[in-house]
Every structure is written in C-alpha cells, then in structure tokens.
Design a protein around this motif. Structure first.
Motif, PDB file in Angstrom:
ATOM      1  N   ALA A 179      -6.389   4.264   2.013  1.00 39.22           N
ATOM      2  CA  ALA A 179      -5.088   4.273   2.699  1.00 39.22           C
ATOM      3  C   ALA A 179      -4.107   3.327   2.019  1.00 39.22           C
ATOM      4  O   ALA A 179      -2.931   3.654   1.835  1.00 39.22           O
ATOM      5  CB  ALA A 179      -5.271   3.876   4.165  1.00 39.22           C
ATOM      6  N   ASP A 180      -4.613   2.148   1.613  1.00 36.10           N
ATOM      7  CA  ASP A 180      -3.747   1.188   0.905  1.00 36.10           C
ATOM      8  C   ASP A 180      -3.253   1.781  -0.412  1.00 36.10           C
ATOM      9  O   ASP A 180      -2.079   1.671  -0.754  1.00 36.10           O
ATOM     10  CB  ASP A 180      -4.531  -0.101   0.586  1.00 36.10           C
ATOM     11  N   GLU A 214     -13.476  -4.545   1.304  1.00 37.39           N
ATOM     12  CA  GLU A 214     -13.338  -3.466   2.296  1.00 37.39           C
ATOM     13  C   GLU A 214     -14.210  -2.255   1.964  1.00 37.39           C
ATOM     14  O   GLU A 214     -14.245  -1.290   2.714  1.00 37.39           O
ATOM     15  CB  GLU A 214     -11.878  -2.992   2.354  1.00 37.39           C
ATOM     16  N   ASN A 222      -6.321  -0.089   9.147  1.00 33.64           N
ATOM     17  CA  ASN A 222      -6.504   0.859   8.044  1.00 33.64           C
ATOM     18  C   ASN A 222      -6.322   2.318   8.450  1.00 33.64           C
ATOM     19  O   ASN A 222      -5.804   3.109   7.692  1.00 33.64           O
ATOM     20  CB  ASN A 222      -7.891   0.657   7.424  1.00 33.64           C
ATOM     21  N   ASP A 279     -14.611   3.354   2.329  1.00 34.02           N
ATOM     22  CA  ASP A 279     -14.065   2.196   3.043  1.00 34.02           C
ATOM     23  C   ASP A 279     -14.821   1.928   4.333  1.00 34.02           C
ATOM     24  O   ASP A 279     -15.107   2.845   5.091  1.00 34.02           O
ATOM     25  CB  ASP A 279     -12.592   2.443   3.419  1.00 34.02           C
ATOM     26  N   SER A 312      -2.904   3.038   8.077  1.00 37.36           N
ATOM     27  CA  SER A 312      -2.332   2.470   6.861  1.00 37.36           C
ATOM     28  C   SER A 312      -1.564   1.164   7.099  1.00 37.36           C
ATOM     29  O   SER A 312      -0.518   0.934   6.516  1.00 37.36           O
ATOM     30  CB  SER A 312      -1.426   3.512   6.186  1.00 37.36           C
ATOM     31  N   LYS A 352      -3.216  -1.936   6.854  1.00 38.74           N
ATOM     32  CA  LYS A 352      -4.161  -2.977   6.402  1.00 38.74           C
ATOM     33  C   LYS A 352      -4.941  -3.616   7.543  1.00 38.74           C
ATOM     34  O   LYS A 352      -5.557  -2.927   8.319  1.00 38.74           O
ATOM     35  CB  LYS A 352      -3.404  -4.040   5.603  1.00 38.74           C
ATOM     36  N   ARG A 412     -21.696  -3.996   0.252  1.00 45.35           N
ATOM     37  CA  ARG A 412     -20.294  -3.991   0.599  1.00 45.35           C
ATOM     38  C   ARG A 412     -19.565  -5.012  -0.259  1.00 45.35           C
ATOM     39  O   ARG A 412     -20.067  -6.112  -0.479  1.00 45.35           O
ATOM     40  CB  ARG A 412     -20.138  -4.334   2.087  1.00 45.35           C
ATOM     41  N   ASN A 418     -10.315  -4.990  -2.156  1.00 46.53           N
ATOM     42  CA  ASN A 418      -9.541  -5.063  -0.911  1.00 46.53           C
ATOM     43  C   ASN A 418      -8.523  -3.956  -0.751  1.00 46.53           C
ATOM     44  O   ASN A 418      -7.711  -3.981   0.166  1.00 46.53           O
ATOM     45  CB  ASN A 418      -8.885  -6.437  -0.777  1.00 46.53           C
ATOM     46  N   LEU A 419      -8.562  -2.979  -1.649  1.00 46.72           N
ATOM     47  CA  LEU A 419      -7.647  -1.843  -1.515  1.00 46.72           C
ATOM     48  C   LEU A 419      -8.395  -0.632  -0.986  1.00 46.72           C
ATOM     49  O   LEU A 419      -9.223  -0.050  -1.670  1.00 46.72           O
ATOM     50  CB  LEU A 419      -7.022  -1.484  -2.872  1.00 46.72           C
ATOM     51  N   THR A 420      -8.105  -0.245   0.249  1.00 44.92           N
ATOM     52  CA  THR A 420      -8.732   0.947   0.802  1.00 44.92           C
ATOM     53  C   THR A 420      -8.003   2.181   0.262  1.00 44.92           C
ATOM     54  O   THR A 420      -6.946   2.051  -0.365  1.00 44.92           O
ATOM     55  CB  THR A 420      -8.647   0.946   2.341  1.00 44.92           C
ATOM     56  N   ALA A 465      -4.319   8.037   8.625  1.00 41.23           N
ATOM     57  CA  ALA A 465      -4.739   7.904   7.223  1.00 41.23           C
ATOM     58  C   ALA A 465      -6.216   8.213   7.044  1.00 41.23           C
ATOM     59  O   ALA A 465      -6.671   8.525   5.952  1.00 41.23           O
ATOM     60  CB  ALA A 465      -4.433   6.492   6.729  1.00 41.23           C
ATOM     61  N   VAL A 466      -6.978   8.099   8.111  1.00 41.33           N
ATOM     62  CA  VAL A 466      -8.412   8.365   8.040  1.00 41.33           C
ATOM     63  C   VAL A 466      -8.745   9.488   9.005  1.00 41.33           C
ATOM     64  O   VAL A 466      -8.271   9.501  10.137  1.00 41.33           O
ATOM     65  CB  VAL A 466      -9.210   7.100   8.419  1.00 41.33           C
TER      66      VAL A 466
END
Lengths: 449, 180
Positions: B162-163, B43, A388, B102, A391, A393, B40, B158-160, A328-329
């Motif tokens: 990716a999230d 996240e 992360n 992030d 993906s 968390k 910050r 708190n939502l990256t 994801a990154v």
C-alpha cells in the motif's frame, strides 16, 4: 411498539428459543444493569446453581413477551474446566480461547499502557468462572431480576460472588461518556427475523455469529464438540475500557479554534456527529432528528465518499465497518463484523470539561462472534492499530487505538490533507477476558452432566 | 566441538568480517519471527513451502501459468502480496512456493476463502493434502508445510504494498506537475 414492528416472525430461521437474548436483540435504551463474576468452589454445587438459574436465562424468541430484564450467562475456559465437562469437549475449544485474552496480548496489540500487567486486579485472578449479566430498561425490573438471581445464588454455597459492577446509560438520552449517541450499528444476521435497517448491506450468515450455522464461506468455524453442545452458542469478548473524557475534550480544544471546529473534528474522529447522524449524510452540520432516527441513521455506505473527504478513512466508524470502501488490502468486510452490546459505567463528566475529576468511567465492551478471538485479533492488529488497510501507514484508530501521545489523525483535504498529531490514548484497557456463551439447552446439559 | 572445528569457525568469522569490512549491522534489517513460522522484517514477512504435488499437479499448474503467459497480475487484488514464485522440483513431483507479504499471513486467510476461493483452490489444489481454502484446517495445513527461512533480506522492510502504491502515485503526480 416500534421495535416489535421491526421484528418479522416470518423471517426467523435460527433457533431463537435456544439462543441467549443479549446476542441477538438490541438492548434497551436507556439501560440499567449489572455484571457479576462467580467463582466455582464446588463443582456439584455449581451445577445445581446452573440448573436452578437456567429458567431465568432470557432467550431471543418472543423477546417482547419476556421479562423486561434479561439475564445472560457465560463461562470462562477455567470455569468450563471446573464444571468438569468431558475431556474431549474441553480439548475441542479453540487455542486462543484456552490461552485467554491476557496470554494473547501481543497478538492483540494489548501492550504498553494496555498491557495485562496494568489491568485491574479482578482480571488477573483465576477465579472468574461464570459471568452473569442482567440488563434492564428500568431500575425496578433490574432490581427484581437481581433479587431472583441472588436468591438462587445464596442457596448454593459452592458458588462465590467475587466481582459485581453496576452500569447505567452514561448520559441521559442514550449517549456514551464522550457525548455521542450509543448502540447504533450492528450487523444484521440472516434468519434472526430483525428487519434490515441498512438497505446497502445484505444480512450476514448466522454462522459468523452463532455456532451450528453456515458462515460466509459456507462452512463452520472451529467450535467445541459435540456440535449439540456448541449449537446456538457463541464466544464473548469482554473488555473494560477506562475513558479519558477530559483528555478528549482537551485535545479538541487544543487542535481546533472555536466550538464549531471542535465539534467537526470530534465528528471526523468518530464518523458521526454527537446526535448519531452520519457525516456523509450531513457533512456540515449535525442533524439531531436524523441522528435519533434508527431507520435512517445507519442506512448508508461510503460509495458517495470513496476519497474519505466526508468521513475520513481513519475515523472510528469507517475503520470498524468500511462498508463498500475501496481498501488498499483485499478484505471481506462481512467477515470482520461483531455484534456489540457494550455498556457504559461510572458517573458522567460535566459537559465539555477539560479537567479530569479522577473518577473511573468508561465502557464494558461486550461483543459476540463465533470466531471472537480471531476477529478481535484481526480488528486490533489490522483495523484499530494500523493504517495500512487504507494506505495510512501506522495511523491508529483515534478513539480506541493505542496512540500514547504520539497518535496522528489524517483528514483528507483539498488539495493537501490536514494532519493532527500528538494524540493520546482516549480509552485505556483495564482488563478483559474471553467467555463462551452456550445455548440454553447446552447450559441445561452441562448442569446435568 | 573439537579444536579444529573451533579454529575453522573463527577463521570463517574473520573472513566474513573482512568481506563486509566490519560494516555495522543496520537495525532496520533485523529479522524476527513472523509468528508460528516464517521470518518477519519490519512490516514484511516471508513464507516458504516445499511440498509434494499431486500426479497431475505440475501439468495443471503449467497449463495455468502458460495460459496467463506467466503474468499473475490477478494477485494484485490481495493488496498485501509483494512477490510469489512457483518452482517445480525433482522431476515435477514437488513444488517450491515462496512469497513475501505484509503483516500477518493468517489474519487474511479467511478473506481469501470468501473473496478468491476458486483461484486459491485452482492453484493450491494441485498439492498433496490441500484441504481446500474454505476448510477450517487450512491454516494448520499451511503451517505444517512451512519451512522458516534461515536468512532473509528485504531492501525496504518498512514499505508495504500500500505504501509503495501510494509513493508511486505521489511520484507520478509530482512528475506531471513538474512537466507542466
């Protein structure tokens, strides 16, 4: 000899004669060894000690002709200061190295039960200046090399032995305390002359691991100056982990109904079966012949398993080397590899026991990288203690993550994933330090300063 | 501080209290330091830079942005980038660059240097003193130009990225399921 066959002299491009053997060569299996920390009381005496011990330091060239016991030497920042290196050299070390591992604990996620305040006393003292490690393939070789080193040490009163820890292959047949085959995957280094055991990975530029060579970006990482001193040296990560084997066995029993399910869950957490056979090459059943075959057990990537249904993204093996996984990154997998030469310590827990016998057992994690501090911080923050990048968390590494009884582990499934919860920390950090492992000429140079 | 100043400050605080109707502060939106510079929140971290442009800098950047028609989709590749903006200041002599991302900025800098070095240098090569993304001093350079925001609000700290991508997919999948 099998390993000798794999070593192609023609491919050598880096100065093997000046690089310490432990960095590049696969350690013997099984192994026996000792880690020693020395305190420098008098600078001149320490230099005389170094001058006399240098001939016993094993280099990476003609390694099969060398002693069957390798001696390596590395220095902490405090030790280098004690040796009175030129001020400009002392100042030129990277900041994180100067500050030390304990001082960077927040950046390393070494907090709570892994915090430096909870480490063994020996890692809290300032007296660890020189680390000497001997590793051998049998006790006789170890003992004779140890005797030689002790003779040298006894002649120089300005160097005091302050910590000595023996180590041994934990379980016969080269298995670690958790019962998994040890020491399988290490990056291949361009120009080191070792034959490639993974046909899907290309060799990584030597500068990622050894100073004085180009890195993956075609550049040099910050290194101590002058370059002649840094060349062929590297940084060492030393971390002592206490392995909670009974807790691991207990967790498997609690979460899985029968022996087969327990073994599958254990394999999913690691990424390999106990024999070392990778899950994505034999998803349903262990294959001990494959696990024991060094030419096959690491020859794969995850292109056949992009959804993680065979090898979960969260498994230890996939986190530590995602090998062509779609992440994801954006990250360059080759930048975050380290050379691992970890060794086990302490007596084995009886097979499958779920009751802790109170004995200390675990792993001295020893790893090498030209940017070791940066790499460890990246690994600890991004790949070990976060999910992360794939993906998931906050999900942490099931084996070395700081899970503290709250850990989760996700197994992708059809149609819904299965989630294991309440996972404890299976390896607690008991101490650690950064060291600089110079090239052999550089040790001579600093002994003559 | 004199009496007049104290009275004024007290008045300002009272007005703020009345304006927010004394609403309690939500802990989820607390900001901390993102490391050596920047803030910050959960996240997410912010990075703000104001820096001098090279003589042709603004012109080059405009050409890049116009060619892309202002569409910087390529940045998705990074996977940690929520937003970024480029603003020319003081007659095209300075650049304001703001971004939200992030986690830690510096953990991934080395990756940019091997994964998208051309893109990084094409854009940031237009600012004065840019040492090149592959330079060992690039982190220090960025840090030296960074101005930490005085205040910053993120609606979902708190939502990256990716999230968000995952939730978007789940949402789309669920809708498809409901339509069937």
């Amino acid at each position: 000899m099998f390993l000798k066959k794999l070593f192609k002299r023609t491919a050598e491009k880096i100065e093997l004669h000046d690089i310490q053997a432990i960095i590049l060569r696969d350690r013997p299996l099984p192994y026996h060894g000792v880690n020693v920390f020395l305190e420098i009381l008098h600078t001149a005496s320490a230099k005389a000690f170094l001058k006399e011990i240098v001939p016993y330091v094993t280099n990476a060239q003609n390694w099969w002709d060398n002693d069957n016991a390798w001696l390596s030497i590395a220095f902490t920042y405090e030790g280098l200061k004690k040796l009175e290196l030129p001020q400009s050299t002392i100042e030129s070390f990277p900041d994180a190295f100067k500050k030390g591992m304990a001082a960077r604990s927040e950046k390393l996620m070494d907090i709570n039960e892994n915090a430096p305040e909870k480490w063994d006393a020996v890692f809290k003292t300032a007296g660890n200046h020189i680390a000497v490690s001997i590793i051998a393939k049998n006790m006789d070789d170890l003992n004779s090399k140890k005797a030689l080193a002790l003779q040298v040490l006894e002649k120089h009163q300005g160097v005091k032995l302050c910590f000595q820890a023996d180590f041994d292959t934990p379980i016969e047949g080269n298995f670690n305390h958790f019962g998994f085959r040890d020491g399988i995957s290490n990056p291949e280094i361009e120009g080191s002359g070792a034959e490639q055991l993974n046909s899907k990975e290309r060799p990584i530029k030597a500068g990622e691991f050894i100073m004085g060579y180009n890195n993956e970006a075609g550049n040099y990482y910050p290194m101590p100056q002058p370059m002649e001193f840094a060349k062929n040296g590297t940084f060492v990560i030393f971390r002592k982990y206490h392995s909670h084997v009974a807790a691991f066995n207990r967790y498997l029993k609690e979460q899985a109904k029968n022996k087969d399910e327990q073994e599958l869950l254990a394999a999913k957490m690691i990424g390999r079966w106990r024999s070392g056979a990778p899950l994505n090459m034999c998803p349903f059943k262990d294959n001990s012949a494959l696990g024991a075959d060094a030419t096959k057990n690491n020859d794969f990537d995850f292109s056949n398993d992009q959804n993680g249904k065979l090898v979960p993204y969260s498994s230890h093996m996939r986190r530590m080397n995602p090998r062509n996984s779609k992440m994801a990154v954006m990250s360059d997998v080759n930048l975050h590899r380290i050379i691992r030469k970890g060794v086990g310590y302490g007596p084995a827990l009886p097979n499958g026991s779920t009751k802790d016998d109170g004995k200390e057992r675990g792993l001295y994690f020893i790893a090498f990288s030209a940017k070791a501090m940066e790499t460890l911080e990246f690994l600890q923050r991004e790949w070990v203690n976060s999910g992360n990048f794939m993906s998931l968390k906050n999900e942490k590494d099931p084996v070395i993550g700081l899970n503290e009884g709250k850990g989760t582990f996700t197994l992708p499934g059809e149609p819904l994933p299965k989630r294991f919860t309440g996972m404890p920390t299976f390896n607690t950090l008991k101490g650690g330090m950064y060291l600089f492992m110079p090239g052999i000429n550089a040790i001579k140079w600093l002994s003559e300063l | 501080m004199n009496i007049k100043q104290l009275t004024q400050d007290a008045g300002l605080k009272l007005k703020l209290y009345l304006a927010t109707l004394g609403e309690p502060l939500d802990k989820a939106h607390e900001v901390t330091s993102a490391g050596d510079a920047g803030l910050r929140s959960g996240e997410l971290s912010e990075l703000t830079i104001i820096t001098d442009l090279k003589p042709d800098g603004a012109r080059n950047l405009r050409l890049i942005f116009e060619t892309l028609k202002g569409n910087l989709t390529g940045a998705r590749k990074v996977g940690t980038l929520h937003d970024m903006r480029f603003v020319f200041l003081e007659n095209d002599t300075k650049l304001l660059f703001c971004t939200c991302y992030d986690g830690d900025w510096d953990t991934y800098i080395n990756d940019f240097a091997t994964k998208i070095p051309e893109m990084m240098d094409l854009i940031f090569g237009n600012i004065e003193g840019w040492p090149g993304i592959k330079s060992p001093t690039v982190k220090e350079f960025i840090l030296s130009k960074q101005i930490t925001a005085s205040a910053w609000f993120v609606s979902h700290p708190n939502l990256t990225v990716a999230d968000t991508t995952r939730l978007e997919k789940i949402g789309a999948g669920l809708n498809k399921l409901l339509e069937l």
